[in-house]
Design a protein around this motif. Structure first.
Motif, PDB file in Angstrom:
ATOM      1  N   ILE A  21     -13.828  17.904  37.185  1.00  0.00           N
ATOM      2  CA  ILE A  21     -15.076  17.459  37.812  1.00  0.00           C
ATOM      3  C   ILE A  21     -14.836  17.174  39.293  1.00  0.00           C
ATOM      4  O   ILE A  21     -15.647  17.536  40.150  1.00  0.00           O
ATOM      5  CB  ILE A  21     -15.652  16.240  37.068  1.00  0.00           C
ATOM      6  N   GLY A  22     -13.701  16.535  39.597  1.00  0.00           N
ATOM      7  CA  GLY A  22     -13.360  16.284  40.995  1.00  0.00           C
ATOM      8  C   GLY A  22     -13.223  17.574  41.791  1.00  0.00           C
ATOM      9  O   GLY A  22     -13.693  17.670  42.933  1.00  0.00           O
ATOM     10  N   LYS A  23     -12.589  18.565  41.190  1.00  0.00           N
ATOM     11  CA  LYS A  23     -12.426  19.850  41.871  1.00  0.00           C
ATOM     12  C   LYS A  23     -13.760  20.568  42.029  1.00  0.00           C
ATOM     13  O   LYS A  23     -13.968  21.291  43.005  1.00  0.00           O
ATOM     14  CB  LYS A  23     -11.428  20.727  41.116  1.00  0.00           C
ATOM     15  N   LEU A  24     -14.674  20.371  41.087  1.00  0.00           N
ATOM     16  CA  LEU A  24     -15.996  20.982  41.187  1.00  0.00           C
ATOM     17  C   LEU A  24     -16.706  20.485  42.441  1.00  0.00           C
ATOM     18  O   LEU A  24     -17.328  21.264  43.161  1.00  0.00           O
ATOM     19  CB  LEU A  24     -16.824  20.661  39.935  1.00  0.00           C
ATOM     20  N   PHE A  25     -16.594  19.182  42.708  1.00  0.00           N
ATOM     21  CA  PHE A  25     -17.261  18.612  43.874  1.00  0.00           C
ATOM     22  C   PHE A  25     -16.464  18.827  45.162  1.00  0.00           C
ATOM     23  O   PHE A  25     -16.967  18.554  46.242  1.00  0.00           O
ATOM     24  CB  PHE A  25     -17.557  17.131  43.653  1.00  0.00           C
ATOM     25  N   GLY A  26     -15.244  19.309  45.040  1.00  0.00           N
ATOM     26  CA  GLY A  26     -14.439  19.651  46.206  1.00  0.00           C
ATOM     27  C   GLY A  26     -13.991  21.100  46.149  1.00  0.00           C
ATOM     28  O   GLY A  26     -12.853  21.415  46.502  1.00  0.00           O
ATOM     29  N   LEU A  27     -14.870  21.968  45.691  1.00  0.00           N
ATOM     30  CA  LEU A  27     -14.532  23.373  45.459  1.00  0.00           C
ATOM     31  C   LEU A  27     -14.045  24.063  46.737  1.00  0.00           C
ATOM     32  O   LEU A  27     -13.115  24.860  46.692  1.00  0.00           O
ATOM     33  CB  LEU A  27     -15.735  24.111  44.871  1.00  0.00           C
ATOM     34  N   SER A  28     -14.644  23.733  47.864  1.00  0.00           N
ATOM     35  CA  SER A  28     -14.225  24.375  49.117  1.00  0.00           C
ATOM     36  C   SER A  28     -12.797  23.984  49.480  1.00  0.00           C
ATOM     37  O   SER A  28     -12.030  24.812  49.977  1.00  0.00           O
ATOM     38  CB  SER A  28     -15.188  24.033  50.258  1.00  0.00           C
ATOM     39  N   GLY A  29     -12.422  22.747  49.213  1.00  0.00           N
ATOM     40  CA  GLY A  29     -11.046  22.321  49.469  1.00  0.00           C
ATOM     41  C   GLY A  29     -10.053  23.029  48.564  1.00  0.00           C
ATOM     42  O   GLY A  29      -8.967  23.421  49.008  1.00  0.00           O
ATOM     43  N   ALA A  66     -12.255  26.351  33.619  1.00  0.00           N
ATOM     44  CA  ALA A  66     -11.270  26.083  32.568  1.00  0.00           C
ATOM     45  C   ALA A  66     -11.003  24.594  32.436  1.00  0.00           C
ATOM     46  O   ALA A  66     -10.872  24.074  31.321  1.00  0.00           O
ATOM     47  CB  ALA A  66      -9.962  26.820  32.867  1.00  0.00           C
ATOM     48  N   GLU A  67     -10.955  23.901  33.576  1.00  0.00           N
ATOM     49  CA  GLU A  67     -10.603  22.483  33.561  1.00  0.00           C
ATOM     50  C   GLU A  67     -11.772  21.592  33.145  1.00  0.00           C
ATOM     51  O   GLU A  67     -11.582  20.404  32.898  1.00  0.00           O
ATOM     52  CB  GLU A  67     -10.080  22.080  34.946  1.00  0.00           C
ATOM     53  N   ILE A  68     -12.953  22.151  33.038  1.00  0.00           N
ATOM     54  CA  ILE A  68     -14.110  21.393  32.540  1.00  0.00           C
ATOM     55  C   ILE A  68     -14.473  21.816  31.118  1.00  0.00           C
ATOM     56  O   ILE A  68     -14.630  20.980  30.229  1.00  0.00           O
ATOM     57  CB  ILE A  68     -15.320  21.536  33.486  1.00  0.00           C
ATOM     58  N   LEU A  69     -14.608  23.119  30.890  1.00  0.00           N
ATOM     59  CA  LEU A  69     -15.062  23.598  29.582  1.00  0.00           C
ATOM     60  C   LEU A  69     -14.017  23.391  28.479  1.00  0.00           C
ATOM     61  O   LEU A  69     -14.369  22.982  27.369  1.00  0.00           O
ATOM     62  CB  LEU A  69     -15.466  25.069  29.670  1.00  0.00           C
ATOM     63  N   ALA A  70     -12.758  23.664  28.768  1.00  0.00           N
ATOM     64  CA  ALA A  70     -11.728  23.509  27.734  1.00  0.00           C
ATOM     65  C   ALA A  70     -11.570  22.050  27.288  1.00  0.00           C
ATOM     66  O   ALA A  70     -11.467  21.800  26.086  1.00  0.00           O
ATOM     67  CB  ALA A  70     -10.400  24.096  28.202  1.00  0.00           C
ATOM     68  N   PRO A  71     -11.582  21.064  28.192  1.00  0.00           N
ATOM     69  CA  PRO A  71     -11.513  19.681  27.707  1.00  0.00           C
ATOM     70  C   PRO A  71     -12.735  19.271  26.878  1.00  0.00           C
ATOM     71  O   PRO A  71     -12.608  18.485  25.940  1.00  0.00           O
ATOM     72  CB  PRO A  71     -11.426  18.846  28.981  1.00  0.00           C
ATOM     73  N   ASP A 101     -11.727  32.266  46.056  1.00  0.00           N
ATOM     74  CA  ASP A 101     -13.029  31.770  45.567  1.00  0.00           C
ATOM     75  C   ASP A 101     -13.136  31.944  44.057  1.00  0.00           C
ATOM     76  O   ASP A 101     -13.528  31.015  43.341  1.00  0.00           O
ATOM     77  CB  ASP A 101     -14.194  32.513  46.237  1.00  0.00           C
ATOM     78  N   LEU A 102     -12.799  33.129  43.583  1.00  0.00           N
ATOM     79  CA  LEU A 102     -12.861  33.422  42.160  1.00  0.00           C
ATOM     80  C   LEU A 102     -11.870  32.559  41.377  1.00  0.00           C
ATOM     81  O   LEU A 102     -12.217  31.988  40.340  1.00  0.00           O
ATOM     82  CB  LEU A 102     -12.589  34.902  41.909  1.00  0.00           C
ATOM     83  N   LEU A 103     -10.640  32.459  41.885  1.00  0.00           N
ATOM     84  CA  LEU A 103      -9.625  31.657  41.198  1.00  0.00           C
ATOM     85  C   LEU A 103     -10.040  30.190  41.123  1.00  0.00           C
ATOM     86  O   LEU A 103      -9.826  29.533  40.095  1.00  0.00           O
ATOM     87  CB  LEU A 103      -8.273  31.791  41.890  1.00  0.00           C
ATOM     88  N   ALA A 104     -10.633  29.678  42.200  1.00  0.00           N
ATOM     89  CA  ALA A 104     -11.087  28.284  42.205  1.00  0.00           C
ATOM     90  C   ALA A 104     -12.170  28.067  41.149  1.00  0.00           C
ATOM     91  O   ALA A 104     -12.123  27.093  40.390  1.00  0.00           O
ATOM     92  CB  ALA A 104     -11.593  27.894  43.593  1.00  0.00           C
ATOM     93  N   MET A 105     -13.131  28.978  41.086  1.00  0.00           N
ATOM     94  CA  MET A 105     -14.206  28.839  40.098  1.00  0.00           C
ATOM     95  C   MET A 105     -13.675  28.954  38.668  1.00  0.00           C
ATOM     96  O   MET A 105     -14.083  28.197  37.794  1.00  0.00           O
ATOM     97  CB  MET A 105     -15.303  29.871  40.355  1.00  0.00           C
ATOM     98  N   LEU A 106     -12.772  29.906  38.444  1.00  0.00           N
ATOM     99  CA  LEU A 106     -12.185  30.051  37.108  1.00  0.00           C
ATOM    100  C   LEU A 106     -11.374  28.813  36.723  1.00  0.00           C
ATOM    101  O   LEU A 106     -11.442  28.355  35.579  1.00  0.00           O
ATOM    102  CB  LEU A 106     -11.303  31.299  37.043  1.00  0.00           C
ATOM    103  N   GLY A 107     -10.621  28.287  37.668  1.00  0.00           N
ATOM    104  CA  GLY A 107      -9.829  27.090  37.396  1.00  0.00           C
ATOM    105  C   GLY A 107     -10.701  25.890  37.062  1.00  0.00           C
ATOM    106  O   GLY A 107     -10.432  25.166  36.108  1.00  0.00           O
TER     107      GLY A 107
END
Length: 149
Positions: A26-34, A57-62, A48-54
Motif C-alpha cells: 500500500i505504501g508503494k502504491l502511494f509512492g509509485l513514482s519513487g 503482487a504485494e497487495i493482491l497476494a497478501p 513502470d511495468l515492474l513497479a505496477m506488477l510489484g
C-alpha cells in the motif's frame, strides 16, 4: 485438539506474513513514482511495468493469504516477489562498504527466511480458517438442510 491448534497456527502465520507485505504494498502504491525511479536507477528495463506488477503482487497476494485463497499460487507469487526484490534491493555482495554489506546481508537472509515460511504455506495449505473452507462448509450445510426429494 491438535488439528484445531494447527488451524489456529496456520491462520496466525498467514496474518503475520500478510502484515509484512500488505502495508509495504500500500505504501508503494502511494509512492509509485519513487519506486519506479528506484527501479530505473538500478538500470532495470520497463521500470513502470515492474513497479505496477510489484505493487499488485504485494497487495493482491497478501489479501489472498489473509483469506486463504489459492495457497499454492499465493505462495509461489510471494516467493517470486521476495526473491526478485531481494536480488534487486539486498544484493549484499555488491556493496563495498562492510557495514552496508552486513546490513544488506541481514535483509537478504531475512527474506530467505520469509521464503522458507512461504514454502511451509505452499505445503500445508490454508487450514480450516479460510474462505474456501468456510464457503465449502456453508454448501454442505445447505445440502443437509435441503428438503428431501
Amino acid at each position: 485438539m491438535i488439528t484445531r491448534t494447527n488451524d489456529v497456527a496456520l491462520l496466525a502465520a498467514r496474518l503475520a506474513v500478510a502484515a509484512l507485505f500488505l502495508p509495504a504494498g500500500i505504501g508503494k502504491l502511494f509512492g509509485l513514482s519513487g519506486l519506479t525511479a528506484m527501479l530505473a536507477g538500478k538500470g532495470l528495463p520497463y521500470p513502470d511495468l515492474l513497479a505496477m506488477l510489484g505493487v499488485a503482487a504485494e497487495i493482491l497476494a497478501p489479501l489472498a493469504l489473509i483469506l486463504g485463497v489459492a495457497p499454492r499460487l499465493t505462495a509461489i507469487l510471494l516467493i517470486g516477489f521476495t526473491l526478485v526484490a531481494s536480488l534487486i534491493s539486498h544484493s549484499f555482495w555488491t556493496f563495498p562498504d562492510a557495514a552496508q554489506a552486513a546490513q544488506q546481508q541481514t535483509q537478504f537472509f531475512k527474506n530467505l527466511a520469509i521464503v522458507g515460511g512461504l514454502l511451509f504455506y505452499f505445503v500445508s495449505g490454508a487450514g480450516a480458517f479460510s474462505l474456501p473452507n468456510y464457503l465449502g462448509s456453508r454448501k454442505g450445510l445447505r445440502k443437509t438442510m435441503a428438503p428431501a426429494e
